[in-house]
Design a protein around this motif. Structure first.
Motif, PDB file in Angstrom:
ATOM      1  N   MET A  21       0.831  -1.206   0.000  1.00 15.97           N
ATOM      2  CA  MET A  21       0.000   0.000   0.000  1.00 15.97           C
ATOM      3  C   MET A  21       0.864   1.253   0.000  1.00 15.97           C
ATOM      4  O   MET A  21       0.566   2.236  -0.688  1.00 15.97           O
ATOM      5  CB  MET A  21      -0.913   0.004   1.224  1.00 15.97           C
ATOM      6  CG  MET A  21      -2.034  -1.024   1.164  1.00 15.97           C
ATOM      7  SD  MET A  21      -3.038  -0.864  -0.329  1.00 15.97           S
ATOM      8  CE  MET A  21      -3.516   0.848  -0.241  1.00 15.97           C
ATOM      9  N   SER A  57      -2.589   9.390   1.474  1.00 19.82           N
ATOM     10  CA  SER A  57      -3.537   8.283   1.671  1.00 19.82           C
ATOM     11  C   SER A  57      -2.811   6.952   1.742  1.00 19.82           C
ATOM     12  O   SER A  57      -3.177   6.072   2.530  1.00 19.82           O
ATOM     13  CB  SER A  57      -4.559   8.273   0.527  1.00 19.82           C
ATOM     14  OG  SER A  57      -5.290   9.484   0.483  1.00 19.82           O
ATOM     15  N   THR A  61      -2.936   4.610   5.055  1.00 21.09           N
ATOM     16  CA  THR A  61      -3.497   3.271   4.957  1.00 21.09           C
ATOM     17  C   THR A  61      -2.471   2.222   5.351  1.00 21.09           C
ATOM     18  O   THR A  61      -2.782   1.236   6.034  1.00 21.09           O
ATOM     19  CB  THR A  61      -3.987   3.019   3.522  1.00 21.09           C
ATOM     20  OG1 THR A  61      -4.895   4.056   3.147  1.00 21.09           O
ATOM     21  CG2 THR A  61      -4.690   1.673   3.421  1.00 21.09           C
ATOM     22  N   MET A 219     -11.291   2.981   6.969  1.00 25.69           N
ATOM     23  CA  MET A 219      -9.857   3.025   6.718  1.00 25.69           C
ATOM     24  C   MET A 219      -9.511   2.401   5.375  1.00 25.69           C
ATOM     25  O   MET A 219      -8.650   2.891   4.647  1.00 25.69           O
ATOM     26  CB  MET A 219      -9.108   2.290   7.824  1.00 25.69           C
ATOM     27  CG  MET A 219      -7.606   2.291   7.665  1.00 25.69           C
ATOM     28  SD  MET A 219      -6.802   1.246   8.888  1.00 25.69           S
ATOM     29  CE  MET A 219      -7.355  -0.368   8.361  1.00 25.69           C
ATOM     30  N   LEU A 220     -10.184   1.329   5.014  1.00 24.92           N
ATOM     31  CA  LEU A 220      -9.878   0.654   3.763  1.00 24.92           C
ATOM     32  C   LEU A 220     -10.658   1.227   2.580  1.00 24.92           C
ATOM     33  O   LEU A 220     -10.098   1.436   1.510  1.00 24.92           O
ATOM     34  CB  LEU A 220     -10.169  -0.843   3.899  1.00 24.92           C
ATOM     35  CG  LEU A 220      -9.285  -1.622   4.873  1.00 24.92           C
ATOM     36  CD1 LEU A 220      -9.710  -3.076   4.925  1.00 24.92           C
ATOM     37  CD2 LEU A 220      -7.828  -1.506   4.475  1.00 24.92           C
ATOM     38  N   PRO A 223      -9.630   5.629   1.577  1.00 29.04           N
ATOM     39  CA  PRO A 223      -8.346   5.841   0.901  1.00 29.04           C
ATOM     40  C   PRO A 223      -8.115   4.913  -0.278  1.00 29.04           C
ATOM     41  O   PRO A 223      -7.530   5.319  -1.287  1.00 29.04           O
ATOM     42  CB  PRO A 223      -7.324   5.602   2.011  1.00 29.04           C
ATOM     43  CG  PRO A 223      -8.066   5.858   3.278  1.00 29.04           C
ATOM     44  CD  PRO A 223      -9.458   5.394   3.013  1.00 29.04           C
ATOM     45  N   LEU A 224      -8.569   3.655  -0.190  1.00 25.96           N
ATOM     46  CA  LEU A 224      -8.367   2.746  -1.312  1.00 25.96           C
ATOM     47  C   LEU A 224      -9.158   3.182  -2.541  1.00 25.96           C
ATOM     48  O   LEU A 224      -8.667   3.079  -3.672  1.00 25.96           O
ATOM     49  CB  LEU A 224      -8.757   1.327  -0.913  1.00 25.96           C
ATOM     50  CG  LEU A 224      -7.716   0.541  -0.110  1.00 25.96           C
ATOM     51  CD1 LEU A 224      -8.250  -0.819   0.275  1.00 25.96           C
ATOM     52  CD2 LEU A 224      -6.434   0.400  -0.907  1.00 25.96           C
TER      53      LEU A 224
END
Length: 291
Positions: A21, A57, A61, A219-220, A223-224
Motif C-alpha cells: 500500500m 492516503s 493506509t 480506513m480501507l 483511501p483505497l
C-alpha cells in the motif's frame, strides 16, 4: 507492569500488505509529481495536489494496516477517531508542502533537501500522531534514539524518492521511486514500533474510544477508493506513460499540409567577378596584327 507487545500477530501478512500500500501510494504520487514537471503552470497545482493526496492516503493506509497486527496481550486497544483522521490530514498537508516545493523549484539543491525533509517529517508526524490516537489501560514509552533514527530514515528515503521522481525518465523511474518511498514509510514505521514499550496500569478500567473493527471499513474503503481513482488518472494519461512532453499540436489550414517540410536553404556562394582584360601592350598588338 510492562505489557507484552506483539507487532506481528498475523505473521508477515500485515507487513507485506502495508508495504504494498505504501508503494502504491508513493508510486502514484511521485508519478503525478513527474507529470507536473511536464505541463504548464496552470495545470501544475492540480497534479501536485493529486500526488500529495495519493502519497498521504497511501502512507496512512499503510500505517493502520500494519497496526492491525499490533496487540498488547494484557490490554485491549481502542482508537480515538478524531486523532486518527487528523493524522491523515497532517500527512496530506505536510507531504503536499514538500512536493509543491520540489514541483516548483526542481528536484535539486536546497529545494530537494527542503522538500524531502518536510515530506519525511510529515511521514513521521503521521505515525506518531496515529499512535497518540491509540488508547489502552496503560501508557506508551519510547526509546529516544530509535525515535530519532526513524525520523532520519523517513527524511533520507523521502528525499531520495523525490529526487528519482524529479528525473522524469519514464515509468520505471517512478516505480523505483515508489519502492523507495514504500521503504521509507515501512522502515520508519517498524523502527518507531521497535522504540515502543507499554507500561500497564494496575486498575482494569476500560479504555475509551473506537475499536479497531469499527475503523476498519472507512480506513480501507475511503483511501483505497481514492488510490484507485488516482491510478485510473495515471494509467489513462498517455503523457505519464511515455514520460516525455507531447508534440505541439498543428492546427489544420486549408491548402497547407499538416507537417510541412521546409528544404534547407542552399549556401550562397560568392559570385566571381569577371576578369578585366588588360590593355594590349606593344607585343600583344604585333601578335594580333600577324594573326
Amino acid at each position: 507492569m510492562h505489557g507484552t507487545v506483539d507487532g506481528f500477530s498475523y505473521g508477515l501478512v500485515t507487513p507485506l500488505v502495508a508495504y504494498l500500500m505504501a508503494c502504491l501510494g508513493g508510486a502514484l504520487g511521485l508519478r503525478c509529481t513527474s507529470r507536473s514537471l511536464l505541463v504548464s503552470r496552470t495545470w501544475r497545482p492540480g497534479w501536485l495536489a493529486l500526488g500529495s493526496a495519493a502519497i498521504g492516503s497511501g502512507i496512512w493506509t499503510m500505517h493502520f494496516i500494519a497496526m492491525m497486527g499490533f496487540t498488547v496481550r494484557e490490554a485491549p486497544i481502542h482508537y480515538d477517531k478524531p486523532l486518527t483522521y487528523a493524522s491523515l490530514a497532517v500527512a496530506v498537508v505536510m507531504v503536499g508542502v514538500g512536493i509543491f516545493i520540489v514541483g516548483y523549484k526542481g528536484a535539486r539543491g536546497a529545494a530537494l533537501f527542503t522538500g524531502g525533509t518536510i515530506t519525511g517529517l510529515g511521514i513521521a508526524t503521521m505515525h506518531y500522531l496515529g499512535m497518540a490516537g491509540m488508547h489502552l489501560n496503560g501508557t506508551f514509552q519510547y526509546n529516544t534514539l530509535l525515535v530519532a533514527a526513524s525520523v532520519v530514515i523517513a527524511m533520507a528515503a523521502a528525499t531520495a524518492a523525490l529526487w528519482a521522481a524529479g528525473q522524469v525518465r519514464g515509468v520505471l523511474w517512478s516505480v523505483g521511486a515508489g519502492l523507495v518511498m514504500g521503504l521509507a514509510v515501512t522502515g520508519m514505521h517498524y523502527t518507531g514500533m521497535a522504540a515502543l514499550s507499554v507500561r500497564l496500569h494496575g486498575t482494569a478500567a476500560p479504555a475509551a474510544g473506537e475499536s479497531p473493527a469499527a475503523l476498519l471499513a472507512p480506513m480501507l474503503i475511503g483511501p483505497l477508493a481514492f488510490l484507485c481513482l488516482a491510478a485510473a488518472v495515471v494509467i489513462f494519461d498517455p503523457l505519464l506513460v511515455l514520460g516525455r512532453p507531447a508534440p505541439p499540436r498543428v492546427e489544420p489550414r486549408p491548402g497547407v499540409p499538416a507537417h510541412r517540410s521546409v528544404p534547407p536553404r542552399p549556401a550562397r556562394r560568392r559570385a566571381l567577378r569577371p576578369r578585366r582584360d588588360r590593355e594590349p601592350g606593344p607585343g600583344r598588338a604585333r601578335i594580333a596584327q600577324r594573326r
